[in-house]
Enzyme design. Structure first.
Site, PDB file in Angstrom:
ATOM      1  N   GLN A 135       0.852  -1.197   0.000  1.00 40.97           N
ATOM      2  CA  GLN A 135       0.000   0.000   0.000  1.00 40.97           C
ATOM      3  C   GLN A 135       0.886   1.246   0.000  1.00 40.97           C
ATOM      4  OE1 GLN A 135      -1.589   0.732   3.803  1.00 40.97           O
ATOM      5  NE2 GLN A 135      -3.189   2.137   3.162  1.00 40.97           N
ATOM      6  N   SER A 138       1.396   6.484   2.482  1.00 44.35           N
ATOM      7  CA  SER A 138       2.132   7.426   3.340  1.00 44.35           C
ATOM      8  C   SER A 138       3.395   7.950   2.662  1.00 44.35           C
ATOM      9  CB  SER A 138       2.550   6.744   4.644  1.00 44.35           C
ATOM     10  OG  SER A 138       1.432   6.246   5.306  1.00 44.35           O
ATOM     11  N   GLU A 253      -8.591  -1.553   5.747  1.00 51.34           N
ATOM     12  CA  GLU A 253      -7.372  -1.691   6.542  1.00 51.34           C
ATOM     13  C   GLU A 253      -7.737  -1.722   8.029  1.00 51.34           C
ATOM     14  OE1 GLU A 253      -4.544   1.560   6.206  1.00 51.34           O
ATOM     15  OE2 GLU A 253      -2.924   0.228   6.841  1.00 51.34           O
TER      16      GLU A 253
HETATM   17  C1  LIG Z   1       4.196  -0.789  11.328  1.00 55.57           C
HETATM   18  C2  LIG Z   1       3.684   0.231  10.353  1.00 55.57           C
HETATM   19  C3  LIG Z   1       3.341  -0.172   9.078  1.00 55.57           C
HETATM   20  C4  LIG Z   1       2.884   0.780   8.152  1.00 55.57           C
HETATM   21  N1  LIG Z   1       2.578   0.344   6.884  1.00 55.57           N
HETATM   22  C5  LIG Z   1       2.175   1.254   5.958  1.00 55.57           C
HETATM   23  C6  LIG Z   1       1.935   0.849   4.611  1.00 55.57           C
HETATM   24  O1  LIG Z   1       2.059  -0.324   4.255  1.00 55.57           O
HETATM   25  N2  LIG Z   1       1.565   1.782   3.706  1.00 55.57           N
HETATM   26  C7  LIG Z   1       1.410   3.103   4.046  1.00 55.57           C
HETATM   27  O2  LIG Z   1       1.034   3.885   3.182  1.00 55.57           O
HETATM   28  N3  LIG Z   1       1.652   3.528   5.318  1.00 55.57           N
HETATM   29  C8  LIG Z   1       2.044   2.638   6.284  1.00 55.57           C
HETATM   30  N4  LIG Z   1       2.316   3.055   7.571  1.00 55.57           N
HETATM   31  C9  LIG Z   1       2.273   4.491   7.872  1.00 55.57           C
HETATM   32  C10 LIG Z   1       1.145   4.910   8.769  1.00 55.57           C
HETATM   33  O3  LIG Z   1      -0.095   4.887   8.089  1.00 55.57           O
HETATM   34  C11 LIG Z   1       1.499   6.308   9.297  1.00 55.57           C
HETATM   35  O4  LIG Z   1       2.663   6.159  10.101  1.00 55.57           O
HETATM   36  C12 LIG Z   1       0.384   6.905  10.118  1.00 55.57           C
HETATM   37  O5  LIG Z   1      -0.722   7.218   9.311  1.00 55.57           O
HETATM   38  C13 LIG Z   1       0.845   8.188  10.856  1.00 55.57           C
HETATM   39  O6  LIG Z   1       1.469   9.071   9.992  1.00 55.57           O
HETATM   40  P1  LIG Z   1       2.890   9.708  10.359  1.00 55.57           P
HETATM   41  O7  LIG Z   1       3.809   8.590  10.766  1.00 55.57           O
HETATM   42  O8  LIG Z   1       3.316  10.573   9.248  1.00 55.57           O
HETATM   43  O9  LIG Z   1       2.644  10.559  11.679  1.00 55.57           O
HETATM   44  P2  LIG Z   1       2.042  12.061  11.734  1.00 55.57           P
HETATM   45  O10 LIG Z   1       0.831  12.153  10.866  1.00 55.57           O
HETATM   46  O11 LIG Z   1       3.145  13.022  11.482  1.00 55.57           O
HETATM   47  O12 LIG Z   1       1.567  12.150  13.250  1.00 55.57           O
HETATM   48  C14 LIG Z   1       2.481  12.467  14.329  1.00 55.57           C
HETATM   49  C15 LIG Z   1       1.679  12.505  15.632  1.00 55.57           C
HETATM   50  O13 LIG Z   1       0.678  13.565  15.543  1.00 55.57           O
HETATM   51  C16 LIG Z   1      -0.620  13.060  15.794  1.00 55.57           C
HETATM   52  N5  LIG Z   1      -1.571  13.739  14.918  1.00 55.57           N
HETATM   53  C17 LIG Z   1      -1.401  14.009  13.592  1.00 55.57           C
HETATM   54  N6  LIG Z   1      -2.504  14.628  13.094  1.00 55.57           N
HETATM   55  C18 LIG Z   1      -3.389  14.726  14.119  1.00 55.57           C
HETATM   56  C19 LIG Z   1      -4.719  15.254  14.241  1.00 55.57           C
HETATM   57  N7  LIG Z   1      -5.332  15.798  13.182  1.00 55.57           N
HETATM   58  N8  LIG Z   1      -5.342  15.178  15.443  1.00 55.57           N
HETATM   59  C20 LIG Z   1      -4.721  14.620  16.510  1.00 55.57           C
HETATM   60  N9  LIG Z   1      -3.449  14.111  16.466  1.00 55.57           N
HETATM   61  C21 LIG Z   1      -2.801  14.156  15.295  1.00 55.57           C
HETATM   62  C22 LIG Z   1      -0.543  11.569  15.471  1.00 55.57           C
HETATM   63  O14 LIG Z   1      -1.510  10.817  16.174  1.00 55.57           O
HETATM   64  C23 LIG Z   1       0.886  11.225  15.911  1.00 55.57           C
HETATM   65  O15 LIG Z   1       0.906  10.983  17.294  1.00 55.57           O
HETATM   66  C24 LIG Z   1       2.767   2.142   8.524  1.00 55.57           C
HETATM   67  C25 LIG Z   1       3.114   2.529   9.821  1.00 55.57           C
HETATM   68  C26 LIG Z   1       3.583   1.596  10.736  1.00 55.57           C
HETATM   69  C27 LIG Z   1       3.941   2.048  12.122  1.00 55.57           C
END
Ligand SMILES: Cc1cc2nc3c(=O)[nH]c(=O)nc-3n(C[C@H](O)[C@H](O)[C@H](O)COP(=O)(O)OP(=O)(O)OC[C@H]3O[C@@H](n4cnc5c(N)ncnc54)[C@H](O)[C@@H]3O)c2cc1C
Length: 426
Positions: A135, A138, A253
């Site tokens: 997928q 991100s 998902e």
């Molecule tokens: C093990 C694992 C597997 C993954 N696999 C995939 C994959 O296969 N494909 C893919 O596309 N992605 C994947 N991801 C990515 C995952 O979807 C993102 O890590 C997740 O959506 C969070 O985005 P970010 O890491 O950029 O954090 P950010 O969006 O930068 O968030 C940072 C912090 O801010 C908080 N925050 C952000 N916005 C808000 C809001 N509006 N209100 C309240 N709090 C907020 C979050 O909760 C978090 O604590 C994976 C992640 C992990 C950990």
């Protein structure tokens, strides 16, 4: 499947599944499970040809029992019927495809948005674990706010040319196909300028670099697109409708990650509640007994919530925001479960000898944790990831507030202006 399995009762489906396993599992496997001979199950499992097994399971519909039989890898069962089948497969610790992103998310998205040609070409090898999916949502600058993503797809005749970077892409290092959401109209507001494609991960122009996690696994990756190409006929939905198709993937998902997915809740984390109870049933300390009882109650609530959501899907609805309830419950519950497991197991949980199974191997071998010394430590270390992948727990709470409780939407000034004018750090 030669007979129409969807016409069978749950009892008949259980009998049919048992009969199929008797013919297809290695001799002695079912007896070993029934007599709780874990060592013999482990011996038979390691001698099994996993790829060949996944093909057999998939072709006969057992890997994806709810999928329409017409695409060559399903039984057209409703979720209650599928549960009857999966209960038997889980009981006999049957190995499953590790293609969880394909089966849990890609398949449902293809069925909702794909052409007939794509469904006939892609669903069967997906179910048979022959073509792994990933997928590609991100990005370094777009996680929770995934609609802000920057990877560009530009039309070139019958093709699109893709440039940009994705990150945290689970299984990309072994993937044949990727679910790609890319920006096709930077002048439109962020949600309106996206288009969804199925991209060939084995082409030149796709560079996959593994990232190592705290567990020691490298299950996810960075993916770079440098003039990669996608046929326009491999677009899902209309140009500009990528966000709508992405919602189908994200809803599914959350269902997959809620413990209701195709591989069953016991595959989430390394220390399922039943195993914890079994290992500590002789303990007399009332505080320990209380904490295990509390976990049992919570796991039962999650199971019931999943059943309620499955009932809704059975009545014809697609996966909706209710998946966010159990995704949140399951992720937070799993952290508590892993903490208690680590406390109870003591030093043996963090010091082990022998093989360290990767998470992919664990998913492929439901029940394999019995012969894996590192399962508790690995489950504990990975539990934090459950609260991030598929949308963080904070985001699940936002979705529940807005889409289930009907609270006002979170203010987002970037929603209505052209994406190219939104301030960005990356
Ligand atoms: C093990 C694992 C597997 C993954 N696999 C995939 C994959 O296969 N494909 C893919 O596309 N992605 C994947 N991801 C990515 C995952 O979807 C993102 O890590 C997740 O959506 C969070 O985005 P970010 O890491 O950029 O954090 P950010 O969006 O930068 O968030 C940072 C912090 O801010 C908080 N925050 C952000 N916005 C808000 C809001 N509006 N209100 C309240 N709090 C907020 C979050 O909760 C978090 O604590 C994976 C992640 C992990 C950990």
């Amino acid at each position: 499947m030669s007979t129409d399995a969807s016409a069978l009762s749950n009892d008949q489906l259980r009998d049919q599944t048992l009969a199929w396993l008797k013919i297809n599992l290695p001799d002695g496997w079912m007896d070993a499970v029934d007599s709780r001979d874990d060592a013999e199950v482990a011996r038979l499992r390691s001698a099994q040809d996993y790829s060949e097994w996944c093909i057999r399971l998939g072709e006969d519909g057992y890997a994806t029992p709810t999928w329409p039989a017409e695409y060559g890898a399903g039984m057209s069962l409703n979720p209650t019927q599928a549960k009857a089948v999966n209960d038997v497969l889980n009981h006999y610790k049957v190995a499953r495809p590790y293609n969880i992103i394909g089966i849990g998310m890609g398949g449902p998205t293809l069925m909702a948005w794909g052409s007939e040609e794509m469904k006939h070409r892609l669903l069967k090898p997906m179910a048979c674990n022959q073509e792994i999916w990933c997928q590609l949502f991100s990005e370094p600058g777009a996680g929770s706010d995934v609609a802000g993503l920057a990877t560009r797809a530009v039309r070139d005749g019958d093709e699109w040319v893709v440039n940009g970077q994705k990150v945290w892409t689970t299984l990309a290092h072994v993937a044949r196909w990727g679910m790609l959401v890319a920006r096709t109209d930077p002048d439109a507001p962020k949600h309106a300028g996206l288009t969804y494609f199925v991209v060939d991960m084995e082409q030149e122009g796709v560079d996959v670099r593994p990232l190592v996690q705290i567990t020691g696994d490298a299950e996810f990756n960075e993916v770079f697109f440098n003039d990669a190409r996608v046929q326009d006929s491999w677009r899902l939905g209309r140009e500009g409708d990528g966000w709508k198709a992405a919602i189908t993937t994200l809803m599914n998902e959350r269902v997959s990650l809620s413990g209701a997915g195709s591989v069953g809740g016991d595959a989430v984390g390394g220390s399922p509640i039943a195993k914890l109870i079994e290992r500590h049933k002789g303990v007399t300390n009332p505080l320990v007994r209380q904490s295990i009882a509390q976990l049992y109650i919570e796991s039962t609530l999650i199971r019931i919530s999943n059943q309620r959501a499955a009932g809704k899907r059975k009545s014809g609805s697609e996966a909706g925001p209710e998946g966010s309830i159990t995704k949140l419950q399951q992720a937070e519950f799993n952290k508590r479960l892993q903490n208690v497991a680590l406390d109870l197991e003591g030093p043996s949980a963090i010091a082990w000898e022998g093989k360290n199974l990767s998470r992919v191997e664990r998913i492929g071998r439901v029940g394999a944790a019995a012969d894996d010394d590192s399962a508790i430590a690995s489950g504990f270390l990975r539990a934090q990831a459950n609260t991030i992948e598929g949308g963080t727990s904070d985001i699940m709470r936002n979705i529940l507030g807005e889409r289930v409780l009907g609270l006002p939407k979170e203010p987002d000034p970037s929603r209505s202006i052209p994406w190219k004018d939104v301030p960005r750090s990356v």
